[in-house]
Design a protein around this motif. Structure first.
Motif, PDB file in Angstrom:
ATOM      1  N   ALA A 183       0.864  -1.188   0.000  1.00  0.00           N
ATOM      2  CA  ALA A 183       0.000   0.000   0.000  1.00  0.00           C
ATOM      3  C   ALA A 183       0.898   1.234   0.000  1.00  0.00           C
ATOM      4  N   PRO A 184       0.544   2.257  -0.798  1.00  0.00           N
ATOM      5  CA  PRO A 184      -0.646   2.300  -1.648  1.00  0.00           C
ATOM      6  C   PRO A 184      -0.443   1.495  -2.926  1.00  0.00           C
ATOM      7  N   SER A 185      -1.533   0.942  -3.413  1.00  0.00           N
ATOM      8  CA  SER A 185      -1.506   0.246  -4.690  1.00  0.00           C
ATOM      9  C   SER A 185      -2.921   0.192  -5.238  1.00  0.00           C
ATOM     10  N   ALA A 186      -3.036  -0.059  -6.540  1.00  0.00           N
ATOM     11  CA  ALA A 186      -4.349  -0.091  -7.179  1.00  0.00           C
ATOM     12  C   ALA A 186      -4.265  -0.961  -8.421  1.00  0.00           C
ATOM     13  N   ARG A 187      -5.422  -1.530  -8.800  1.00  0.00           N
ATOM     14  CA  ARG A 187      -5.506  -2.342 -10.004  1.00  0.00           C
ATOM     15  C   ARG A 187      -6.852  -2.099 -10.679  1.00  0.00           C
ATOM     16  N   ILE A 188      -6.854  -2.254 -12.001  1.00  0.00           N
ATOM     17  CA  ILE A 188      -8.098  -2.287 -12.760  1.00  0.00           C
ATOM     18  C   ILE A 188      -8.187  -3.653 -13.416  1.00  0.00           C
ATOM     19  N   VAL A 189      -9.316  -4.329 -13.195  1.00  0.00           N
ATOM     20  CA  VAL A 189      -9.515  -5.671 -13.732  1.00  0.00           C
ATOM     21  C   VAL A 189     -10.812  -5.708 -14.521  1.00  0.00           C
ATOM     22  N   ARG A 190     -10.904  -6.711 -15.372  1.00  0.00           N
ATOM     23  CA  ARG A 190     -12.123  -6.938 -16.150  1.00  0.00           C
ATOM     24  C   ARG A 190     -12.617  -8.346 -15.871  1.00  0.00           C
ATOM     25  N   LEU A 191     -13.903  -8.460 -15.556  1.00  0.00           N
ATOM     26  CA  LEU A 191     -14.548  -9.743 -15.324  1.00  0.00           C
ATOM     27  C   LEU A 191     -15.483 -10.026 -16.491  1.00  0.00           C
ATOM     28  N   THR A 192     -15.273 -11.159 -17.132  1.00  0.00           N
ATOM     29  CA  THR A 192     -16.089 -11.521 -18.282  1.00  0.00           C
ATOM     30  C   THR A 192     -16.782 -12.842 -18.004  1.00  0.00           C
ATOM     31  N   PRO A 193     -18.105 -12.888 -18.002  1.00  0.00           N
ATOM     32  CA  PRO A 193     -18.807 -14.147 -17.730  1.00  0.00           C
ATOM     33  C   PRO A 193     -18.441 -15.212 -18.757  1.00  0.00           C
TER      34      PRO A 193
END
Length: 704
Positions: free
Chosen positions: A694-704
């Protein structure tokens, strides 16, 4: 208008996604019986209109309230209104319902307009008030929206969501039961009378979001229904939630006498039109916000920016800080272009000769000391680097040291009690004055014509108070007239220059409303300089602004660690990426991390323009250790997640709409840093994440 009826009135109107029911007894005003996200063809009308909040409230001089108190409802004129007719029409793809009422004693006529589109569980509402009698009338308040939205039995379960807003601390949302917000249980049945108090949320002056957002949500947890609204006005407004003996009411309006020194005389034959209010409905909080999101897209002006969503580099934040020169700008321009920016905006100070730019604004001619080879040299370099050039403007103000202060006539400025107003070293233009508008039109046209400017950051850093009396009967009326003239001026700019991109800024987000944002292309969300403080602002921004208009700063710096750079980049990537920072001083490895963020954003930005927001951890507390914003499309779900210092390394993110599925998780950004360990619980729809640092951040994509 048709003659007044003495029969009970009832009407159900809407389409496949919206039902609006109105009713009135023979001896009472029209009331909004229900507004639901249901097919109108299946709606069953209420057998009797019963009691309820009148659809229109009108306060006039000499005619006060039926029940005294600080509320804006229970007006005498509103109670005397009787239905005279209605009509339905279609215009530019919108369905419109107009409901007419009259008060025979005052001679006032009131027409409430509802506007909606097929498939959209939302309406836009406003009120026309017309003086049909022989005598003049002075208006003190006119509602745009008024109705009862929960029954007496449901009051204990009603939750109201509102947001405080302040410079550097925008979008601070909180949801609490109405019983904890000015509506204690006082046993109304015993007293057989409405309370006197209510929860009132009010803006002051010309910063429409300087204290609170003009947006709110009312959630009836017993029925599941939720209503989200926004007051679409770039000036003073008020909304109010209160209790009646027959349930919980909501009313919303623009300026009024008690809060804003607004009085509006109507001579016989004259009309006043209230500010518009948008109202969306859904089965639950997220559904209502999704409906309001779709409604915002429907009321926006067509513009190429809606599809392209270009990345903007601005030289101000934590970078040049209003002190641009040719020497400082050229290497920044080269670095911004290498990073993938598509627009480069030169911020404040480009017109300043002596280093004190604050009170010299107004003439908007380029500095010769800052740009020895001329501003055109810098603009040409921006264009040669493959980017579109932009400039900062604060059009509505003129500094006290500016020559424009003496060129324009005194009544082209805000005045109070015969004096031209000075606020923080600036005068305020009154855009109802033709000379003020002509000055600004000439400025825009000159800068576009001479330099090929394709982007303006339109800032607004003062609040001049209640308004101007220069050409108005009251200060509040003068402000309202200026507000409306300002919108007409902006529309005229876009008409003349249809490809020009205009950013809405007011010390960050002190004027964040859909009067402005229906015309302008993007919204600055804050002036917050601390990257650790910015995420809660960006996370909550889609409550008030479309993701594709929500411009949050990413200002990576050479001295930041890789995780810190990713942290600040993620803050802007699920909205409009608004880039700054000394990119020209970065190591190649850290510069690559910035460039990767721009590329990743550009790959997903088309999805942002059709996504609806949700909040796996709820709307964020200002000091929340973990923050998460979700954007959902038909094909996939994006999540931006931040761990701030002091947070545990593990977090659970409920994603109910994916419950029962096994989605694939892909990291959108950053791919060059270690992936966070994760697991998925399909039975509960919960994503478990672990952030080791920390600090840290992520952007993720969830695909069914």
């Amino acid at each position: 208008m048709v003659p007044m009826t003495s029969r009970p009135f009832g009407l159900v109107w809407g389409h496949s996604a919206l039902s609006v029911e109105l009713a009135a007894p023979a001896d009472g005003p029209v009331r909004l019986v229900s507004l639901t996200a249901t097919d109108v063809s299946a709606h069953i009308a209420t057998p009797s209109p019963g009691p309820g909040q009148p659809l229109v409230e009108v306060l006039v001089a000499g005619e006060g309230y039926r029940w005294s108190g600080p509320r804006s409802v229970d007006t005498v004129v509103g109670d005397r209104l009787r239905v005279t007719g209605h009509r339905e029409l279609r215009q530019d793809g919108w369905s419109i319902l107009e409901v007419d009422q009259a008060d025979e004693r005052s001679g006032l006529r009131a027409r409430v307009c509802f506007r909606t589109r097929e498939g959209m569980p939302a309406v836009q509402m406003w009120t026309h008030v017309y003086a049909a009698g022989p005598d003049p009338v002075v208006l003190h308040a006119v509602s745009s929206l008024a109705g009862t939205f929960a029954s007496p039995a449901a009051v204990d379960g009603v939750v109201v969501h509102l947001a405080e807003n302040d410079w550097l601390a925008e979008n601070r949302w909180e949801g609490r039961p109405v019983r904890q917000r000015r509506l204690p249980d006082v046993d109304l049945a015993l007293h057989d009378q409405h309370p006197r108090g209510a929860l009132t949320v009010v803006s002051h002056g010309s910063w429409s979001s300087g204290e609170y957002l003009p947006t709110g949500v009312l959630h009836d947890t017993a029925s599941g229904q939720a209503w989200a609204w926004q007051i679409e006005h770039n000036g003073a407004w008020r909304w109010e939630v209160g209790e009646r003996t027959d349930g919980v009411y909501l009313t919303a309006l623009g300026p009024n006498d008690a809060d804003h020194q607004w009085q509006h005389p109507l001579d016989p034959g004259q009309e006043f039109v209230s500010v518009p209010v948008g109202l969306a409905v859904g089965d639950g909080f997220d559904a209502a916000v999704a409906a309001l999101t779709g409604y915002r897209r429907a009321i926006r002006r067509a513009h190429p920016d809606r599809e392209t969503l270009p990345v903007v580099f601005n030289d101000y934040m934590n970078t040049l800080d209003g002190d641009p020169t040719t020497e400082r700008l050229l290497p920044l321009i080269d670095a911004a272009a290498r990073a993938g920016a598509e627009y480069f905006c030169i911020d404040a100070g480009w017109y300043d000769e002596d280093g004190t730019w604050w009170d010299s604004v107004g003439a908007w001619t380029p500095s010769t000391t800052r740009f020895p080879g001329g501003l055109g040299e810098v603009i040409d370099h921006i264009r040669a680097s493959g980017m579109a050039p932009g400039l900062w403007l604060e059009p509505e103000v003129v500094g006290v040291r500016s020559p424009v202060a003496d060129i324009l006539p005194p009544d082209a400025f805000f005045q109070r009690d015969g004096h031209r107003q000075v606020e923080h070293g600036r005068y305020h233009l009154d855009l109802t004055h033709p000379d003020a508008r002509a000055h600004l039109d000439a400025t825009i046209d000159r800068l576009v014509g001479e330099f090929g400017i394709r982007y303006f950051k339109l800032d607004y850093n003062i609040n001049p108070g209640p308004g101007t009396q220069a050409k108005a009967d009251s200060a509040g009326a003068g402000l309202l007239a200026h507000n409306r003239a300002h919108l007409r001026w902006l529309a005229g700019v876009v008409d003349r220059h249809p490809g020009l991109v205009l950013e809405n800024c007011a010390s960050g987000a002190m004027r964040m409303d859909y009067a402005m944002l229906s015309v302008l292309q993007l919204q600055s969300t804050s002036d917050q300089r601390n990257p650790l403080r910015y995420p809660p602002i960006a996370v909550a921004a889609p409550m008030s602004v479309l993701p594709e208009q929500s411009a949050s700063w990413a200002y990576p710096q050479p001295e930041m660690s890789d995780e810190e750079i990713a942290f600040t980049m993620c803050t802007a990537m699920l909205g409009r990426l608004y880039l700054s920072g000394h990119l020209n001083r970065m190591s190649e490895a850290r510069f690559a991390l910035v460039r990767d963020g721009v590329v990743a954003h550009q790959a997903i930005r088309a999805d942002l323009a059709r996504a609806v927001p949700f909040w796996p951890l709820g709307l964020p507390d200002w000091d929340a250790p973990w923050l998460a914003l979700g954007l959902r499309t038909e094909a996939c779900t994006y999540l931006a997640v931040w761990r701030r210092p002091g947070a545990d390394e593990n977090v659970e993110l409920p994603i109910p709409h994916l419950r029962g599925t096994r989605p694939r998780l892909d990291v959108v950004y950053p791919n060059s840093l270690p992936a966070w360990p994760h697991s998925w619980r399909p039975d509960t729809g919960v994503l478990d994440l672990t952030a080791p640092t920390a600090p840290s951040a992520r952007i993720v994509r969830l695909t069914p």
